[in-house]
Write a protein that holds these residues in place. Structure first.
Motif, PDB file in Angstrom:
ATOM      1  N   ILE A 149      -6.383 -27.868   1.794  1.00  0.00           N
ATOM      2  CA  ILE A 149      -6.567 -26.365   1.575  1.00  0.00           C
ATOM      3  C   ILE A 149      -5.421 -25.574   1.047  1.00  0.00           C
ATOM      4  O   ILE A 149      -4.126 -26.549   1.728  1.00  0.00           O
ATOM      5  N   CYS A 150      -5.799 -25.319   0.095  1.00  0.00           N
ATOM      6  CA  CYS A 150      -4.383 -24.324  -0.573  1.00  0.00           C
ATOM      7  C   CYS A 150      -4.880 -22.879  -0.544  1.00  0.00           C
ATOM      8  O   CYS A 150      -5.671 -22.125  -1.119  1.00  0.00           O
ATOM      9  N   PHE A 151      -4.041 -21.734  -0.204  1.00  0.00           N
ATOM     10  CA  PHE A 151      -3.919 -20.175  -0.427  1.00  0.00           C
ATOM     11  C   PHE A 151      -3.142 -19.954  -1.422  1.00  0.00           C
ATOM     12  O   PHE A 151      -1.810 -20.097  -2.051  1.00  0.00           O
ATOM     13  N   SER A 152      -4.407 -19.685  -2.599  1.00  0.00           N
ATOM     14  CA  SER A 152      -3.650 -19.996  -4.340  1.00  0.00           C
ATOM     15  C   SER A 152      -3.239 -18.031  -4.259  1.00  0.00           C
ATOM     16  O   SER A 152      -2.610 -18.159  -5.263  1.00  0.00           O
ATOM     17  N   ASP A 153      -4.160 -17.333  -3.952  1.00  0.00           N
ATOM     18  CA  ASP A 153      -3.859 -15.963  -4.231  1.00  0.00           C
ATOM     19  C   ASP A 153      -4.749 -15.036  -2.714  1.00  0.00           C
ATOM     20  O   ASP A 153      -5.020 -15.626  -2.330  1.00  0.00           O
ATOM     21  N   ALA A 154      -3.447 -13.006  -3.926  1.00  0.00           N
ATOM     22  CA  ALA A 154      -3.885 -12.741  -2.402  1.00  0.00           C
ATOM     23  C   ALA A 154      -3.921 -11.089  -2.880  1.00  0.00           C
ATOM     24  O   ALA A 154      -2.543 -11.357  -4.026  1.00  0.00           O
ATOM     25  N   ARG A 155      -4.328 -10.500  -2.441  1.00  0.00           N
ATOM     26  CA  ARG A 155      -4.564  -9.422  -3.408  1.00  0.00           C
ATOM     27  C   ARG A 155      -5.723  -7.998  -2.888  1.00  0.00           C
ATOM     28  O   ARG A 155      -6.525  -8.478  -2.773  1.00  0.00           O
ATOM     29  N   LEU A 156      -5.050  -6.842  -3.215  1.00  0.00           N
ATOM     30  CA  LEU A 156      -6.073  -5.457  -2.903  1.00  0.00           C
ATOM     31  C   LEU A 156      -7.714  -5.450  -3.932  1.00  0.00           C
ATOM     32  O   LEU A 156      -7.178  -5.701  -4.740  1.00  0.00           O
ATOM     33  N   VAL A 157      -8.272  -5.267  -3.185  1.00  0.00           N
ATOM     34  CA  VAL A 157      -9.840  -5.301  -3.754  1.00  0.00           C
ATOM     35  C   VAL A 157      -9.331  -4.079  -4.536  1.00  0.00           C
ATOM     36  O   VAL A 157      -9.295  -3.048  -4.859  1.00  0.00           O
ATOM     37  N   GLU A 181      -7.902  -0.275  -3.200  1.00  0.00           N
ATOM     38  CA  GLU A 181      -6.938  -0.380  -2.881  1.00  0.00           C
ATOM     39  C   GLU A 181      -6.175  -0.729  -0.806  1.00  0.00           C
ATOM     40  O   GLU A 181      -5.056   0.403  -1.168  1.00  0.00           O
ATOM     41  N   ASN A 182      -7.143  -0.616  -0.372  1.00  0.00           N
ATOM     42  CA  ASN A 182      -6.928   0.062   1.031  1.00  0.00           C
ATOM     43  C   ASN A 182      -7.172  -2.102   1.646  1.00  0.00           C
ATOM     44  O   ASN A 182      -5.552  -3.027   2.070  1.00  0.00           O
ATOM     45  N   ASP A 183      -8.308  -2.809   1.065  1.00  0.00           N
ATOM     46  CA  ASP A 183      -8.598  -4.272   2.157  1.00  0.00           C
ATOM     47  C   ASP A 183      -8.244  -5.195   1.365  1.00  0.00           C
ATOM     48  O   ASP A 183      -7.756  -4.770   0.002  1.00  0.00           O
ATOM     49  N   ARG A 186       0.992  -1.213   0.285  1.00  0.00           N
ATOM     50  CA  ARG A 186      -0.106  -0.483   0.291  1.00  0.00           C
ATOM     51  C   ARG A 186       0.671   1.087   0.475  1.00  0.00           C
ATOM     52  O   ARG A 186       0.628   2.288  -0.449  1.00  0.00           O
ATOM     53  N   ASP A 187       2.141   1.321   0.916  1.00  0.00           N
ATOM     54  CA  ASP A 187       2.942   2.225   0.959  1.00  0.00           C
ATOM     55  C   ASP A 187       3.121   2.574  -0.603  1.00  0.00           C
ATOM     56  O   ASP A 187       3.756   3.577  -0.840  1.00  0.00           O
ATOM     57  N   THR A 188       3.598   1.661  -0.908  1.00  0.00           N
ATOM     58  CA  THR A 188       4.414   1.773  -2.982  1.00  0.00           C
ATOM     59  C   THR A 188       3.628   2.590  -3.850  1.00  0.00           C
ATOM     60  O   THR A 188       3.819   2.514  -4.378  1.00  0.00           O
ATOM     61  N   ILE A 189       1.963   2.274  -3.280  1.00  0.00           N
ATOM     62  CA  ILE A 189       0.907   2.503  -4.412  1.00  0.00           C
ATOM     63  C   ILE A 189       0.658   4.152  -4.097  1.00  0.00           C
ATOM     64  O   ILE A 189       0.968   4.992  -4.929  1.00  0.00           O
ATOM     65  N   LYS A 190       0.861   4.500  -2.614  1.00  0.00           N
ATOM     66  CA  LYS A 190       0.561   5.785  -2.414  1.00  0.00           C
ATOM     67  C   LYS A 190       1.371   6.507  -2.496  1.00  0.00           C
ATOM     68  O   LYS A 190       1.194   7.874  -3.136  1.00  0.00           O
ATOM     69  N   ASN A 191       2.963   6.496  -2.663  1.00  0.00           N
ATOM     70  CA  ASN A 191       4.098   6.873  -3.106  1.00  0.00           C
ATOM     71  C   ASN A 191       3.683   7.173  -4.231  1.00  0.00           C
ATOM     72  O   ASN A 191       4.917   7.727  -4.737  1.00  0.00           O
ATOM     73  N   SER A 192       3.692   6.403  -5.461  1.00  0.00           N
ATOM     74  CA  SER A 192       3.766   6.287  -5.933  1.00  0.00           C
ATOM     75  C   SER A 192       2.424   7.856  -7.409  1.00  0.00           C
ATOM     76  O   SER A 192       1.802   7.521  -7.176  1.00  0.00           O
TER      77      SER A 192
END
Length: 391
Positions: free
Chosen positions: A300-308, A152-154, A32-38
């Motif tokens: 079970i397998c955690f396959s992916d994670a991303r911002l909303v 872009e936060n959750d 999030r910090d990387t995105i907000k500073n871009s």
């Protein structure tokens, strides 16, 4: 995991590969910090054309900007004679065979030749990552009084749940079955592991299997999930137990004692209802275990994670939700092959299969005369959801 405890992880290390251990919360805080500073983040926050011009980083007047915008249009990414764009983004539409009439004979391309040869094979199957899984579509539900996810936060996290295997299944068939995915579930990071547990549906959570050969009358009973509520997730070096009910048991205790006696190390325990998804430190793509009903286990397998994204369903009450599911064929009677299974029979020397699956009609006509049981056997109602039976 301790150095001694890591020995147990080495058992599966050669068979399964996943990502490095990732602290989900810390990773997305940095992201999030990387995105907000871009500068691009500021561009997406404002649709003002002047902000877009500033993002270029050069002195460009409006006329040159409009010319550049025209040159960079996606409509320019075509050539003469190109096939029309696919209007539907459904992956199953992409898997359909292309129309050969659109491929002229004068086109001397290897891809065209391979496409024509492929279409001649009737049994050809196009392999895709999710070809065997059906995506589930949901309508946007944005109630004014409901709490919404913040783009872009959750964080959204995806978990793949596989078909179960049990020791009972091995005793009756001699095998644990083929590893196959059942469905994929999406959760937001602020949810806890008990929300994932409640979303997982399994046949062993439905009717309580009771031997009923002496009186084969299916009656409405409680679902097993309402009686036996204990269960745990095993992720990395921790057993996350369901402690929401006073009568719930720690089913991981016997496993931890066994691991300690075999010098496989010691493992931690935690409450799943107090563990947020985004607080986990785990490996993506690596198999973990969900266990319930005593001996029913799911990988079970955690396959992916991303911002909303703004296009996601933002209503928090809609999660967890099943985003993809693998259709399963209906189990039919092994005698008539017409009606669905209602009974499972074992230990019957009059049958060539053990166990044998029966519909209601074949079960009664083959195994009973005037209501009296023929021979010796055991019969169990096929797993079903008691909530669907008439009262």
């Amino acid at each position: 995991m301790t150095e001694e405890g890591s020995q147990s992880g080495l058992i599966y290390e050669k068979y399964y590969k996943g990502s490095d251990r990732i602290d989900v919360g810390a990773y997305f805080n940095n992201f999030r910090d990387t995105i907000k500073n871009s500068s691009f983040h500021k561009h997406f926050q404002s649709q003002d054309e002047l902000d877009m011009i500033r993002c270029i980083g050069r002195d460009v007047d409006r006329e040159k900007f409009e010319l550049l915008e025209n040159y960079c249009s996606i409509d320019k990414l075509t050539v003469c004679g190109e096939l029309e764009k696919i209007p539907n983004k459904n992956v199953y539409d992409w898997c359909k065979d292309p129309d050969d009439s659109l491929l002229g004979e004068e086109i001397n391309l290897q891809t065209v030749h391979d496409t024509k040869q492929r279409n001649l094979l009737k049994n050809y199957q196009l392999h895709g990552k999710y070809k065997s899984e059906k995506p589930i579509s949901y309508d946007q539900e944005t109630e004014t009084d409901s709490e919404l996810l913040e783009p872009e936060n959750d964080v959204l996290i995806y978990v793949r749940v596989y078909v179960p295997f049990t020791s009972r299944h091995k005793q009756s068939t001699g095998a644990l079955g083929t590893l196959s995915v059942n469905y994929a579930i999406a959760l937001h990071g602020s949810q806890t592991l008990d929300a994932l547990k409640d979303k997982i549906s399994c046949p062993s959570d439905h009717s309580i299997s009771t031997e009923m050969s002496s009186n084969p009358v299916r009656q409405r009973t409680k679902n097993a999930k309402d009686v036996y509520k204990s269960g745990f997730f095993f992720i990395e070096d921790t057993f996350y137990n369901d402690s929401r009910e006073p009568g719930n048991k720690d089913n991981s205790k016997v496993i931890r004692e066994w691991a300690s006696s075999k010098n496989y190390g010691t493992y931690k325990t935690a409450k799943m209802e107090e563990t947020r998804i985004d607080s986990l430190i785990l490996r993506f793509g690596y198999p973990w275990v969900y266990q319930h009903q005593g001996d029913c286990e799911h990988l079970i397998c955690f396959s992916d994670a991303r911002l909303v994204n703004p296009t996601d369903i933002l209503n928090k009450t809609c999660y967890p939700q099943i985003v993809r599911i693998k259709p399963r064929p209906t189990r039919y009677c092994m005698t008539c092959g017409i009606y669905h299974v209602s009974w499972v029979m074992t230990s019957n020397d009059r049958l060539p299969h053990n166990p044998c699956l029966f519909c209601e009609s074949c079960f009664k006509s083959y195994n009973y005369i005037d209501g009296e049981k023929i021979g010796s056997f055991q019969a169990y109602p096929y797993p079903y959801d008691c909530d669907l039976l008439p009262k």
